[in-house]
Design a protein around this motif. Structure first.
Motif, PDB file in Angstrom:
ATOM      1  N   LEU A  69      53.148  31.735  35.326  1.00  0.00           N
ATOM      2  CA  LEU A  69      53.360  31.593  36.763  1.00  0.00           C
ATOM      3  C   LEU A  69      54.798  31.959  37.147  1.00  0.00           C
ATOM      4  N   GLN A  70      55.767  31.472  36.365  1.00  0.00           N
ATOM      5  CA  GLN A  70      57.171  31.774  36.663  1.00  0.00           C
ATOM      6  C   GLN A  70      57.466  33.263  36.546  1.00  0.00           C
ATOM      7  N   GLU A  71      56.940  33.885  35.497  1.00  0.00           N
ATOM      8  CA  GLU A  71      57.141  35.329  35.306  1.00  0.00           C
ATOM      9  C   GLU A  71      56.540  36.108  36.471  1.00  0.00           C
ATOM     10  N   TRP A  72      55.359  35.697  36.887  1.00  0.00           N
ATOM     11  CA  TRP A  72      54.645  36.387  37.979  1.00  0.00           C
ATOM     12  C   TRP A  72      55.432  36.293  39.288  1.00  0.00           C
ATOM     13  N   LEU A  73      55.818  35.073  39.668  1.00  0.00           N
ATOM     14  CA  LEU A  73      56.507  34.884  40.947  1.00  0.00           C
ATOM     15  C   LEU A  73      57.867  35.577  40.957  1.00  0.00           C
ATOM     16  N   ARG A  74      58.594  35.477  39.852  1.00  0.00           N
ATOM     17  CA  ARG A  74      59.916  36.105  39.785  1.00  0.00           C
ATOM     18  C   ARG A  74      59.804  37.634  39.795  1.00  0.00           C
TER      19      ARG A  74
ATOM     20  N   CYS B 210      42.380  27.941  36.770  1.00  0.00           N
ATOM     21  CA  CYS B 210      42.994  26.613  36.894  1.00  0.00           C
ATOM     22  C   CYS B 210      44.252  26.482  36.043  1.00  0.00           C
ATOM     23  N   ASP B 211      44.603  27.525  35.305  1.00  0.00           N
ATOM     24  CA  ASP B 211      45.773  27.466  34.423  1.00  0.00           C
ATOM     25  C   ASP B 211      47.009  27.997  35.135  1.00  0.00           C
ATOM     26  N   ASP B 212      48.158  27.823  34.479  1.00  0.00           N
ATOM     27  CA  ASP B 212      49.413  28.368  34.996  1.00  0.00           C
ATOM     28  C   ASP B 212      49.829  29.605  34.225  1.00  0.00           C
ATOM     29  N   VAL B 213      48.833  30.292  33.684  1.00  0.00           N
ATOM     30  CA  VAL B 213      49.094  31.530  32.947  1.00  0.00           C
ATOM     31  C   VAL B 213      47.877  32.445  33.059  1.00  0.00           C
ATOM     32  N   VAL B 214      48.149  33.741  33.258  1.00  0.00           N
ATOM     33  CA  VAL B 214      47.076  34.737  33.246  1.00  0.00           C
ATOM     34  C   VAL B 214      46.862  35.143  31.794  1.00  0.00           C
ATOM     35  N   GLY B 215      45.675  34.855  31.253  1.00  0.00           N
ATOM     36  CA  GLY B 215      45.363  35.170  29.863  1.00  0.00           C
ATOM     37  C   GLY B 215      44.658  36.506  29.728  1.00  0.00           C
ATOM     38  N   PRO B 216      44.168  36.835  28.524  1.00  0.00           N
ATOM     39  CA  PRO B 216      43.524  38.138  28.275  1.00  0.00           C
ATOM     40  C   PRO B 216      42.381  38.471  29.226  1.00  0.00           C
ATOM     41  N   GLU B 217      41.512  37.488  29.524  1.00  0.00           N
ATOM     42  CA  GLU B 217      40.388  37.756  30.425  1.00  0.00           C
ATOM     43  C   GLU B 217      40.886  38.066  31.837  1.00  0.00           C
TER      44      GLU B 217
ATOM     45  N   VAL C 263      55.995  48.747  31.629  1.00  0.00           N
ATOM     46  CA  VAL C 263      57.076  48.694  32.619  1.00  0.00           C
ATOM     47  C   VAL C 263      56.916  47.464  33.507  1.00  0.00           C
ATOM     48  N   LEU C 264      55.670  47.168  33.907  1.00  0.00           N
ATOM     49  CA  LEU C 264      55.414  45.983  34.733  1.00  0.00           C
ATOM     50  C   LEU C 264      55.779  44.710  33.975  1.00  0.00           C
ATOM     51  N   ALA C 265      55.399  44.640  32.710  1.00  0.00           N
ATOM     52  CA  ALA C 265      55.730  43.466  31.893  1.00  0.00           C
ATOM     53  C   ALA C 265      57.241  43.300  31.776  1.00  0.00           C
ATOM     54  N   TRP C 266      57.949  44.425  31.664  1.00  0.00           N
ATOM     55  CA  TRP C 266      59.420  44.392  31.607  1.00  0.00           C
ATOM     56  C   TRP C 266      59.995  43.871  32.917  1.00  0.00           C
ATOM     57  N   LYS C 267      59.418  44.315  34.031  1.00  0.00           N
ATOM     58  CA  LYS C 267      59.876  43.850  35.342  1.00  0.00           C
ATOM     59  C   LYS C 267      59.642  42.342  35.502  1.00  0.00           C
ATOM     60  N   LEU C 268      58.537  41.849  34.933  1.00  0.00           N
ATOM     61  CA  LEU C 268      58.235  40.415  35.002  1.00  0.00           C
ATOM     62  C   LEU C 268      58.963  39.639  33.905  1.00  0.00           C
ATOM     63  N   ASP C 269      59.578  40.371  32.973  1.00  0.00           N
ATOM     64  CA  ASP C 269      60.232  39.760  31.809  1.00  0.00           C
ATOM     65  C   ASP C 269      59.243  38.871  31.059  1.00  0.00           C
ATOM     66  N   ALA C 270      58.029  39.392  30.886  1.00  0.00           N
ATOM     67  CA  ALA C 270      56.984  38.653  30.175  1.00  0.00           C
ATOM     68  C   ALA C 270      57.368  38.500  28.707  1.00  0.00           C
TER      69      ALA C 270
ATOM     70  N   SER D  79      55.282  37.425  50.930  1.00  0.00           N
ATOM     71  CA  SER D  79      54.879  36.033  51.112  1.00  0.00           C
ATOM     72  C   SER D  79      54.706  35.364  49.752  1.00  0.00           C
ATOM     73  N   SER D  80      55.502  34.338  49.476  1.00  0.00           N
ATOM     74  CA  SER D  80      55.379  33.592  48.223  1.00  0.00           C
ATOM     75  C   SER D  80      54.022  32.900  48.139  1.00  0.00           C
ATOM     76  N   LYS D  81      53.545  32.413  49.272  1.00  0.00           N
ATOM     77  CA  LYS D  81      52.246  31.739  49.302  1.00  0.00           C
ATOM     78  C   LYS D  81      51.126  32.709  48.940  1.00  0.00           C
ATOM     79  N   ARG D  82      51.186  33.906  49.540  1.00  0.00           N
ATOM     80  CA  ARG D  82      50.169  34.915  49.251  1.00  0.00           C
ATOM     81  C   ARG D  82      50.241  35.351  47.784  1.00  0.00           C
ATOM     82  N   CYS D  83      51.463  35.453  47.262  1.00  0.00           N
ATOM     83  CA  CYS D  83      51.671  35.845  45.867  1.00  0.00           C
ATOM     84  C   CYS D  83      51.099  34.785  44.922  1.00  0.00           C
ATOM     85  N   LEU D  84      51.282  33.520  45.287  1.00  0.00           N
ATOM     86  CA  LEU D  84      50.761  32.415  44.483  1.00  0.00           C
ATOM     87  C   LEU D  84      49.240  32.427  44.464  1.00  0.00           C
ATOM     88  N   GLU D  85      48.626  32.645  45.622  1.00  0.00           N
ATOM     89  CA  GLU D  85      47.166  32.717  45.708  1.00  0.00           C
ATOM     90  C   GLU D  85      46.631  33.893  44.894  1.00  0.00           C
TER      91      GLU D  85
END
Length: 252
Positions: A153-158, A111-118, A138-145, A97-103
């Motif tokens: 947000l784009q890296e996470w959803l993709r 409130c940001d569009d990026v997951v930071g260090p915290e 490996v996860l970062a590679w899969k997300l192409d971070a 579910s894209s909606k569940r993934c977004l939540e």
């Protein structure tokens, strides 16, 4: 003074090469895969009716349905509707579910569009993985971070979409798969190359990317004790210096 600083930097760099060399061999001694059982496929059986029953039977009179029959039929229809509804719910839960993934993303991004260090710290805690664990690379590679310690947000959803993960539980169940990716030679090489740009901070360079890739080839072909290293081979000067430094250190 300048000479002392240069020697310190060289020794630090050579120590780093030694660590990379040992880390590679250690990874390949680890049993990161998990046995997967094969599905069994029962063979079908053919049944044939006895020939003695081929005689036509006389027609029976139709029996009028009783009140009990009506109740049974109604209950059967209700059970059928319930089973269809239950099956629909199960399929919905199994589908990404894209909606569940977004939540899920905004649980860590706020409130940001990026997951930071915290947020990343809480994310690692929730999935039960230390931030420095290799599975996070490996996860970062899969997300192409593009930046260490950040997921956009784009890296996470993709990336989570490609993994079909839209919840903490699903990602936890995928950790063994992510670890097993390191066992594939091609994937390992791609992750290794990706790590150079991903882990580099600002413009400071210890080694360039070509040297970084040569270290991988060196680690794959040269024994831990460096016994099969050919000094007249086509290795870069950097690795010749490393071998010389390593052997002198072992002898002292």
């Amino acid at each position: 003074m300048h000479s002392d600083a240069a020697n310190f930097q060289l020794n630090s760099h050579l120590t780093t090469l030694a660590s990379i060399h040992k880390i590679y061999h250690t990874l390949h001694r680890l049993n990161l895969t998990e046995d997967v059982g094969q599905d069994s496929h029962p063979s079908g059986t053919n049944t044939a009716g006895p020939s003695c029953c081929s005689r036509a039977m006389p027609p029976r009179k139709k029996r009028r349905p009783s009140a009990g029959d009506d109740m049974s039929a109604k209950k059967s229809r209700q059970d059928s509707v319930f089973r269809k509804h239950e099956t629909s719910q199960i399929r919905e839960e199994e589908t990404f579910s894209s909606k569940r993934c977004l939540e899920w993303f905004y649980e860590y991004a706020g409130c940001d569009d990026v997951v930071g260090p915290e947020g990343m710290e809480k994310f690692c805690e929730d999935i039960g993985v230390e931030p420095e664990n290799v599975v996070m690379l490996v996860l970062a590679w899969k997300l192409d971070a593009q930046s260490m310690g950040y997921f956009t947000l784009q890296e996470w959803l993709r990336g989570m979409g490609s993994l079909q993960c839209d919840s903490t539980e699903r990602l936890r169940n995928s950790l063994d798969y992510l670890r097993s990716v390191l066992n594939d030679t091609t994937s390992f090489k791609l992750i290794y190359r990706y790590a150079f740009d991903f882990a580099r901070q600002s413009k400071y360079k210890v080694i360039n990317k070509d040297q970084w890739c040569n270290v991988l080839e060196f680690s794959r072909t040269i024994n831990l004790d460096l016994s099969n290293y050919d000094e007249d081979g086509a290795w870069p000067v950097l690795l010749d210096e490393f071998v010389e430094w390593y052997k002198e250190r072992e002898m002292s």
